[in-house]
Motif scaffolding. Sequence first.
Motif, PDB file in Angstrom:
ATOM      1  N   ALA A 219     -16.383 -11.757 -61.045  1.00 31.37           N
ATOM      2  CA  ALA A 219     -15.188 -12.399 -60.514  1.00 31.37           C
ATOM      3  C   ALA A 219     -15.535 -13.502 -59.519  1.00 31.37           C
ATOM      4  CB  ALA A 219     -14.285 -11.364 -59.843  1.00 31.37           C
ATOM      5  N   GLN A 220     -16.735 -13.415 -58.938  1.00 30.80           N
ATOM      6  CA  GLN A 220     -17.179 -14.416 -57.970  1.00 30.80           C
ATOM      7  C   GLN A 220     -18.110 -15.446 -58.613  1.00 30.80           C
ATOM      8  OE1 GLN A 220     -16.186 -14.617 -54.829  1.00 30.80           O
ATOM      9  NE2 GLN A 220     -15.448 -12.590 -54.229  1.00 30.80           N
TER      10      GLN A 220
ATOM     11  N   THR B  80      -8.954  -3.342 -55.381  1.00 32.56           N
ATOM     12  CA  THR B  80      -7.894  -3.862 -56.243  1.00 32.56           C
ATOM     13  C   THR B  80      -6.622  -4.236 -55.494  1.00 32.56           C
ATOM     14  OG1 THR B  80      -7.146  -1.598 -56.684  1.00 32.56           O
ATOM     15  CG2 THR B  80      -8.673  -2.585 -58.272  1.00 32.56           C
ATOM     16  N   LEU B  81      -6.495  -3.837 -54.230  1.00 29.68           N
ATOM     17  CA  LEU B  81      -5.253  -4.109 -53.512  1.00 29.68           C
ATOM     18  C   LEU B  81      -5.501  -5.005 -52.300  1.00 29.68           C
ATOM     19  CD1 LEU B  81      -2.492  -1.472 -52.824  1.00 29.68           C
ATOM     20  CD2 LEU B  81      -2.911  -3.377 -51.306  1.00 29.68           C
ATOM     21  N   SER B  82      -6.193  -4.497 -51.291  1.00 27.78           N
ATOM     22  CA  SER B  82      -6.479  -5.300 -50.103  1.00 27.78           C
ATOM     23  C   SER B  82      -7.574  -4.633 -49.295  1.00 27.78           C
ATOM     24  CB  SER B  82      -5.223  -5.444 -49.233  1.00 27.78           C
ATOM     25  OG  SER B  82      -5.539  -6.053 -48.002  1.00 27.78           O
TER      26      SER B  82
ATOM     27  N   CYS C 235     -21.424 -10.382 -53.548  1.00 27.42           N
ATOM     28  CA  CYS C 235     -20.566  -9.436 -52.832  1.00 27.42           C
ATOM     29  C   CYS C 235     -19.915  -8.463 -53.809  1.00 27.42           C
ATOM     30  CB  CYS C 235     -19.516 -10.177 -52.005  1.00 27.42           C
ATOM     31  SG  CYS C 235     -18.105 -10.773 -52.956  1.00 27.42           S
ATOM     32  N   GLY C 236     -19.265  -7.439 -53.269  1.00 31.80           N
ATOM     33  CA  GLY C 236     -18.703  -6.390 -54.112  1.00 31.80           C
ATOM     34  C   GLY C 236     -17.194  -6.349 -54.136  1.00 31.80           C
ATOM     35  N   TRP C 237     -16.545  -7.495 -53.933  1.00 35.00           N
ATOM     36  CA  TRP C 237     -15.079  -7.492 -53.950  1.00 35.00           C
ATOM     37  C   TRP C 237     -14.558  -8.706 -54.702  1.00 35.00           C
ATOM     38  CZ3 TRP C 237     -17.921  -7.606 -49.318  1.00 35.00           C
ATOM     39  CH2 TRP C 237     -17.999  -8.843 -48.677  1.00 35.00           C
ATOM     40  N   LEU C 238     -13.267  -8.645 -55.025  1.00 37.43           N
ATOM     41  CA  LEU C 238     -12.633  -9.721 -55.771  1.00 37.43           C
ATOM     42  C   LEU C 238     -12.351 -10.918 -54.863  1.00 37.43           C
ATOM     43  CD1 LEU C 238      -9.966  -7.711 -57.811  1.00 37.43           C
ATOM     44  CD2 LEU C 238     -12.133  -8.609 -58.677  1.00 37.43           C
TER      45      LEU C 238
ATOM     46  N   GLU D 238      -7.919 -14.979 -54.198  1.00 40.31           N
ATOM     47  CA  GLU D 238      -6.874 -15.467 -55.107  1.00 40.31           C
ATOM     48  C   GLU D 238      -6.660 -14.548 -56.298  1.00 40.31           C
ATOM     49  OE1 GLU D 238     -10.724 -17.782 -55.998  1.00 40.31           O
ATOM     50  OE2 GLU D 238      -9.615 -17.055 -54.250  1.00 40.31           O
ATOM     51  N   TRP D 239      -7.519 -13.556 -56.489  1.00 41.39           N
ATOM     52  CA  TRP D 239      -7.341 -12.580 -57.574  1.00 41.39           C
ATOM     53  C   TRP D 239      -6.502 -11.385 -57.118  1.00 41.39           C
ATOM     54  CZ3 TRP D 239     -11.185 -11.642 -61.992  1.00 41.39           C
ATOM     55  CH2 TRP D 239     -11.768 -12.848 -62.410  1.00 41.39           C
ATOM     56  N   MET D 240      -6.288 -11.227 -55.844  1.00 46.09           N
ATOM     57  CA  MET D 240      -5.605 -10.048 -55.319  1.00 46.09           C
ATOM     58  C   MET D 240      -4.090 -10.200 -55.445  1.00 46.09           C
ATOM     59  SD  MET D 240      -8.206  -8.233 -54.507  1.00 46.09           S
ATOM     60  CE  MET D 240      -8.009  -6.971 -53.263  1.00 46.09           C
TER      61      MET D 240
END
Length: 452
Positions: A433-434, A301-303, A100-103, A106-108
């Motif tokens: 990150a994943q 990086t935020l939500s 996937c392409g997001w963090l 728990e990293w947010m």
Amino acid sequence: MQAVRAKIASRSLNPGAKLPSIRGLATAMRVSKSTVVEAYDRLAAEGVIRSRPGSGFFSAAPSAPLSLAELAPRLDRAIDPFWVSRQSLEAGPGMLKPGCGWLPAEWMPDEDIRRALRHLARTRDNGRLTDYGTPLGLPALRQFLSRRMADQGFHAGPDQIMLTESGTQAIDLVSRLLLQPGDAVLVDDPCYFNFLALLRAHQAKIVGVSYTSEGPDLLAFEAALAEHRPRLYITNSGLHNPTGATVRAATAHKVLKLAEAYGALIVEDDIFADFEVDAAPRLAALDGLDRVVRIGSFSKTLSASFRCGYIAARTDWIDRLVDLRIATGFASTPLSQDLVFNVLGSSTYRKYLDGLRVRLAKARADTVRRLRELGIEPWLEPEAGMLLWCRLPDGLNAADVARRALQDGVVLAPGNVFSLSQSAGDFMRFNVAQCTDERVFQVLQRAMRTTP
């Protein structure tokens, strides 16, 4: 509510059966009548029960039986531009998603978001919580973005910025503005797979240009411009998706000159800007938003839950985009924009980004090491960000490996979902990150061994 659901599930309450009265259930469960009223109202809103004025509450007809097959991964789905998105978004809580392409959640910046939500609940009047937003979006956030762009080397006044629901909506609106069915559009090969999906939805003629570690292949870029006379070129100038490459200044200047010579416009997706340690050259900065449209969002990086992106462009284009925005989405979402503005403007968010970059650097180094142990070699080692573009060993087919891994609960991103020419069959994109769970590499190793 749990008691009522349990009775329906056990068939103690058949479809259409009358529920106990509010007074009767309150007495039986030793709770207040207002508690029962609230529970019944919520169950009715969910469609579990139905209210018949003057008669009481009744069990609703049951939903269609849930098929376990619907919960299983879609192994038979074609490996197309939607494959990774569908598998990642539909993945159950126990699945791993290195494709996937997001963090990870728990990293947010969870505490920053909660703090902003509490602040908004206390300080916003009813209108700010319930009314439509303006078509351009929250003025304070547009002013903030304007100042940030000035720090990055180019001028974009607040009147040149329109807030959107996401980066994807930004691309869609720009495509609606600038494209007609059949127009040619250049994309990098490989490129972000949703570029391909969106352009096909707009019936564009998509032309791929080979991407190098320094940007698009300039000879191929000029040849495509000369042959196809494209209306647009869509790219990432910062941390390229999926390769993680950073465009070089000389390449960026040449791309702008060639685009101007052949009358092409450029859409620059800058969604990964906050991951950079040292800022890469930006086409929008070099061009001054004349022929370049810059888009971005804050989902990485935020939500991703509070949807908010932006478009920075010439004022005459922004004016036309406002009309398109009203036609397709009517107005902006002020609550999301308020939240984004509150978090972005805090000192804790800047500290969070500093820590995130360090954390990503460690995860990147660890992931490169683990992949090399399996014979998987990065195409390049990016300067920042979360993406690695890697070649599998021994001519393995990435789509076959991805399907096999999906059976074991791991979502991977095979190379050809990013490639218009379908020339990346032995490549895979990894999100570092994943990749912090050891099971990712165990499943990957098994999938590589069992793939023909």
